[in-house]
Design a protein around this motif. Sequence first.
Motif, short mmCIF file in Angstrom:
data_model
loop_
_atom_site.label_atom_id
_atom_site.label_comp_id
_atom_site.label_asym_id
_atom_site.label_seq_id
_atom_site.Cartn_x
_atom_site.Cartn_y
_atom_site.Cartn_z
N PRO A 148 0.83 -1.22 0.00
CA PRO A 148 0.00 0.00 0.00
C PRO A 148 0.86 1.27 0.00
O PRO A 148 2.01 1.27 0.44
N ASP A 149 0.27 2.34 -0.52
CA ASP A 149 1.00 3.60 -0.63
C ASP A 149 1.47 4.14 0.72
O ASP A 149 2.56 4.69 0.84
N TRP A 150 0.66 3.99 1.76
CA TRP A 150 1.05 4.54 3.06
C TRP A 150 2.23 3.79 3.66
O TRP A 150 3.06 4.37 4.35
N LEU A 151 2.34 2.47 3.37
CA LEU A 151 3.51 1.72 3.85
C LEU A 151 4.77 2.16 3.11
O LEU A 151 5.85 2.27 3.70
N THR A 152 4.63 2.40 1.82
CA THR A 152 5.76 2.88 1.04
C THR A 152 6.21 4.25 1.56
O THR A 152 7.41 4.50 1.72
N GLU A 153 5.25 5.11 1.81
CA GLU A 153 5.57 6.44 2.33
C GLU A 153 6.18 6.35 3.73
O GLU A 153 7.10 7.09 4.07
N LEU A 154 5.70 5.42 4.55
CA LEU A 154 6.25 5.21 5.88
C LEU A 154 7.72 4.82 5.80
O LEU A 154 8.56 5.34 6.55
N ARG A 155 8.04 3.91 4.90
CA ARG A 155 9.44 3.48 4.73
C ARG A 155 10.28 4.61 4.13
O ARG A 155 11.45 4.77 4.51
N LEU A 173 8.78 5.09 36.13
CA LEU A 173 8.67 6.39 35.47
C LEU A 173 9.40 6.38 34.13
O LEU A 173 8.88 6.88 33.13
N VAL A 174 10.60 5.79 34.09
CA VAL A 174 11.36 5.72 32.84
C VAL A 174 10.59 4.89 31.81
O VAL A 174 10.51 5.27 30.64
N ALA A 175 9.99 3.79 32.24
CA ALA A 175 9.21 2.95 31.32
C ALA A 175 7.99 3.70 30.79
O ALA A 175 7.69 3.65 29.58
N VAL A 176 7.28 4.41 31.66
CA VAL A 176 6.10 5.16 31.22
C VAL A 176 6.49 6.26 30.25
O VAL A 176 5.85 6.45 29.21
N LEU A 177 7.57 6.99 30.55
CA LEU A 177 8.03 8.03 29.63
C LEU A 177 8.45 7.43 28.30
O LEU A 177 8.21 8.03 27.24
N GLY A 178 9.07 6.25 28.33
CA GLY A 178 9.45 5.59 27.09
C GLY A 178 8.24 5.21 26.26
O GLY A 178 8.22 5.39 25.04
N ILE A 179 7.21 4.72 26.90
CA ILE A 179 5.98 4.33 26.18
C ILE A 179 5.26 5.55 25.65
O ILE A 179 4.79 5.57 24.50
N VAL A 180 5.19 6.62 26.45
CA VAL A 180 4.54 7.85 26.01
C VAL A 180 5.29 8.47 24.83
O VAL A 180 4.69 9.07 23.94
N GLY A 181 6.60 8.28 24.79
CA GLY A 181 7.40 8.86 23.72
C GLY A 181 7.26 8.18 22.38
O GLY A 181 7.61 8.78 21.35
N ILE A 182 6.77 6.94 22.33
CA ILE A 182 6.68 6.22 21.05
C ILE A 182 5.83 6.97 20.02
O ILE A 182 6.31 7.21 18.90
N PRO A 183 4.59 7.37 20.33
CA PRO A 183 3.84 8.09 19.31
C PRO A 183 4.43 9.46 18.98
O PRO A 183 4.36 9.91 17.83
N VAL A 184 5.03 10.11 19.96
CA VAL A 184 5.64 11.42 19.72
C VAL A 184 6.79 11.28 18.73
O VAL A 184 6.89 12.03 17.76
N VAL A 185 7.64 10.29 18.94
CA VAL A 185 8.77 10.06 18.05
C VAL A 185 8.27 9.64 16.66
O VAL A 185 8.81 10.08 15.64
N GLY A 186 7.23 8.82 16.61
CA GLY A 186 6.66 8.42 15.32
C GLY A 186 6.15 9.60 14.52
O GLY A 186 6.42 9.72 13.32
N VAL A 187 5.44 10.50 15.18
CA VAL A 187 4.91 11.68 14.48
C VAL A 187 6.05 12.60 14.04
O VAL A 187 6.06 13.10 12.91
#
Length: 176
Positions: free
Chosen positions: A2-9, A47-61
């Motif tokens: 799909p186009d969105w996967l190509t764009e993601l890569r 706290l480090v684990a929670v911050l790491g999990i919260v950071g995943i969508p931020v880093v993705g965006v």
Amino acid sequence: MPDWLTELRRRRVPRVLGFYLIAAFTALQVAESLTSALDLPSWVPTLVAVLGIVGIPVVGVLAWVFDVTPDGVRRTSGAGGEAAASGGGRSWRIGAAVVAVVLGSWALTARLGDEPALRSDLVTVVPFRVSGEEVEYLGEGMVDLLAAKLTGEGGLRAVEPRTVLARWEGDGEGGA
């Protein structure tokens, strides 16, 4: 594909997330090691684990929106090669959200750090109030006598008597 996967890569989002997950895992391992070595509170790795999990969508965006080039950080160009024109005002919102999460986490950490951990096996024996100058020494002496009996073998352990007396006198209570 799909186009969105190509764009993601093309935007290298999986690579950035992979590096982020490795860094977050390393940070968690370091936090767990330092917690016992430096006698830090037990909630630090959480706290480090929670911050790491919260950071995943931020880093993705951020990986989707920006490219790191030799000329610096640039907005990712669209599929046709032109720079993405829409969403220019979103960059500051993403940054503000990241800052809000970091400041909120810091405030929560500072708040939790002020609260002592309660232990059900510790007992504080405070000085007794006594009347008369000739028996005044008994007030602090009872602290030592009772603390000697509460060793932890019967389930309860007394806080160190000198620590209790120093805090008692330092707080201005004085036992009177």
